[in-house]
Design an enzyme around this catalytic site. Structure first.
Site, PDB file in Angstrom:
ATOM      1  N   HIS A  69      61.592  35.224  81.842  1.00 38.02           N
ATOM      2  CA  HIS A  69      60.227  34.899  82.280  1.00 38.02           C
ATOM      3  C   HIS A  69      59.248  35.091  81.137  1.00 38.02           C
ATOM      4  O   HIS A  69      59.557  35.759  80.144  1.00 38.02           O
ATOM      5  CB  HIS A  69      59.818  35.815  83.444  1.00 38.02           C
ATOM      6  CG  HIS A  69      59.628  37.226  83.001  1.00 38.02           C
ATOM      7  ND1 HIS A  69      60.665  38.122  82.909  1.00 38.02           N
ATOM      8  CD2 HIS A  69      58.529  37.883  82.566  1.00 38.02           C
ATOM      9  CE1 HIS A  69      60.218  39.279  82.461  1.00 38.02           C
ATOM     10  NE2 HIS A  69      58.921  39.168  82.242  1.00 38.02           N
ATOM     11  N   THR A  71      55.636  36.729  80.930  1.00 35.10           N
ATOM     12  CA  THR A  71      54.624  37.503  81.649  1.00 35.10           C
ATOM     13  C   THR A  71      53.230  36.969  81.324  1.00 35.10           C
ATOM     14  O   THR A  71      52.915  36.737  80.156  1.00 35.10           O
ATOM     15  CB  THR A  71      54.678  38.991  81.225  1.00 35.10           C
ATOM     16  OG1 THR A  71      56.000  39.491  81.429  1.00 35.10           O
ATOM     17  CG2 THR A  71      53.685  39.833  82.001  1.00 35.10           C
ATOM     18  N   HIS A 153      55.426  35.074  75.342  1.00 35.13           N
ATOM     19  CA  HIS A 153      56.815  35.151  74.873  1.00 35.13           C
ATOM     20  C   HIS A 153      57.760  35.265  76.058  1.00 35.13           C
ATOM     21  O   HIS A 153      57.330  35.549  77.184  1.00 35.13           O
ATOM     22  CB  HIS A 153      56.996  36.394  74.001  1.00 35.13           C
ATOM     23  CG  HIS A 153      56.903  37.651  74.822  1.00 35.13           C
ATOM     24  ND1 HIS A 153      55.690  38.190  75.205  1.00 35.13           N
ATOM     25  CD2 HIS A 153      57.860  38.425  75.393  1.00 35.13           C
ATOM     26  CE1 HIS A 153      55.918  39.248  75.956  1.00 35.13           C
ATOM     27  NE2 HIS A 153      57.225  39.423  76.106  1.00 35.13           N
TER      28      HIS A 153
HETATM   29  O1  ACK Z   1      59.380  41.098  78.594  1.00 33.30           O
HETATM   30  P1  ACK Z   1      58.083  41.334  79.239  1.00 33.30           P
HETATM   31  O2  ACK Z   1      56.947  40.430  78.981  1.00 33.30           O
HETATM   32  O3  ACK Z   1      57.630  42.843  78.975  1.00 33.30           O
HETATM   33  O4  ACK Z   1      58.312  41.459  80.782  1.00 33.30           O
HETATM   34  C1  ACK Z   1      58.343  42.793  81.210  1.00 33.30           C
HETATM   35  C2  ACK Z   1      57.581  42.942  82.500  1.00 33.30           C
HETATM   36  O5  ACK Z   1      56.265  43.346  82.152  1.00 33.30           O
HETATM   37  C3  ACK Z   1      58.193  43.999  83.438  1.00 33.30           C
HETATM   38  O6  ACK Z   1      58.349  45.197  82.760  1.00 33.30           O
HETATM   39  C4  ACK Z   1      56.144  43.488  80.754  1.00 33.30           C
HETATM   40  N1  ACK Z   1      55.366  44.702  80.503  1.00 33.30           N
HETATM   41  C5  ACK Z   1      55.698  45.985  80.769  1.00 33.30           C
HETATM   42  N2  ACK Z   1      54.697  46.814  80.440  1.00 33.30           N
HETATM   43  C6  ACK Z   1      53.694  46.046  79.946  1.00 33.30           C
HETATM   44  C7  ACK Z   1      52.400  46.304  79.420  1.00 33.30           C
HETATM   45  N3  ACK Z   1      51.906  47.541  79.343  1.00 33.30           N
HETATM   46  N4  ACK Z   1      51.660  45.253  78.995  1.00 33.30           N
HETATM   47  C8  ACK Z   1      52.123  44.004  79.053  1.00 33.30           C
HETATM   48  N5  ACK Z   1      53.338  43.683  79.536  1.00 33.30           N
HETATM   49  C9  ACK Z   1      54.117  44.688  79.975  1.00 33.30           C
HETATM   50  C10 ACK Z   1      57.540  43.565  80.200  1.00 33.30           C
END
Ligand code: ACK
Length: 218
Positions: A69, A71, A153
């Site tokens: 995915h 985010t 990303h």
């Molecule tokens: O790979 P990602 O984008 O990095 O997808 C996961 C998802 O949320 C579930 O953990 C992202 N993630 C985790 N903590 C944060 C944060 N503090 N800021 C932005 N993205 C985050 C993580």
């Protein structure tokens, strides 16, 4: 109230269709398989191991984590700043459940993470919180000066004991550096080295990935 807060997800994002997950996953694995055999990579192997006399198998070095995915907003079930505002945004509500085509323009590898860079369209940027890169400044100095959407990303894998949040930070860090030297022209594109184990492959042909805008509760 507390009831409302618990109804917010862990994060919002674009979730790749399962056929597309396989395609992207395979492309990433092929890239890693080739990367660790290149002389240019082996010359910098000390970035990845304290035993540089041994070879590194990048396919085993990284662990894959869950559904692929991109985010858009990490909400942490409402605990993250701006989570409820994001969920209430009319564009977010309107697009929830809609299908988008993400353009993956580069693959990158660091000693911590492997990921794909996503190049967002103007329409997709409407779902991207405008302060994301500014808020990343504390973790990655220079981020605030990057274009909005730079952090977009897909995490493809993490090294042992590394959390996926690191992937976006690794991407931002690469983007703040001067463009690396081309070490190898690969079939997929130009491979550049950015020092300290940071590699980026600019794809000759971006990968088009169908994805559904939705949220993850876990
Ligand atoms: O790979 P990602 O984008 O990095 O997808 C996961 C998802 O949320 C579930 O953990 C992202 N993630 C985790 N903590 C944060 C944060 N503090 N800021 C932005 N993205 C985050 C993580």
């Amino acid at each position: 109230g507390p009831l409302n807060e618990t109804s917010l997800p862990l994060y919002f994002g674009w979730f790749l269709f399962s056929s597309v997950q396989d395609k992207v996953g395979c492309t990433a694995m092929d890239f890693l398989k080739t990367l660790d055999t290149l002389e240019g990579f082996k010359n910098h192997i000390a970035d990845f191991t304290e035993q540089p006399e041994k070879e590194v198998d990048l396919e085993q070095y990284f662990e894959t984590k869950g559904i692929l995915h991109c985010t858009t907003k990490f909400c942490d079930y409402g605990k993250a700043d701006g989570a409820s505002e994001y969920a209430k945004n009319p564009v977010v509500k309107k697009c929830y459940g809609s299908v988008f085509e993400l353009s993956l323009t580069a693959l990158f590898v660091t000693p911590r993470t492997v990921g794909a860079r996503v190049c967002l369209t103007d329409e997709q940027l409407k779902l991207w919180p405008a302060d994301t890169e500014k808020e990343s400044e504390a973790d990655v100095p220079g981020s605030a000066a990057l274009p909005v959407g730079s952090r977009a990303h897909i995490t493809l894998g993490c090294a042992k004991d590394v959390e996926p949040v690191q992937t976006g930070l690794d991407l931002l860090q690469i983007l703040t550096l001067p463009t690396g030297e081309v070490v190898e022209e690969m079939e997929l594109g130009s491979l550049r080295y950015y020092g300290e184990g940071r590699w980026m492959l600019d794809l000759r042909e971006p990968i088009c990935a169908a994805a559904c805008f939705s949220s993850f509760y876990g």
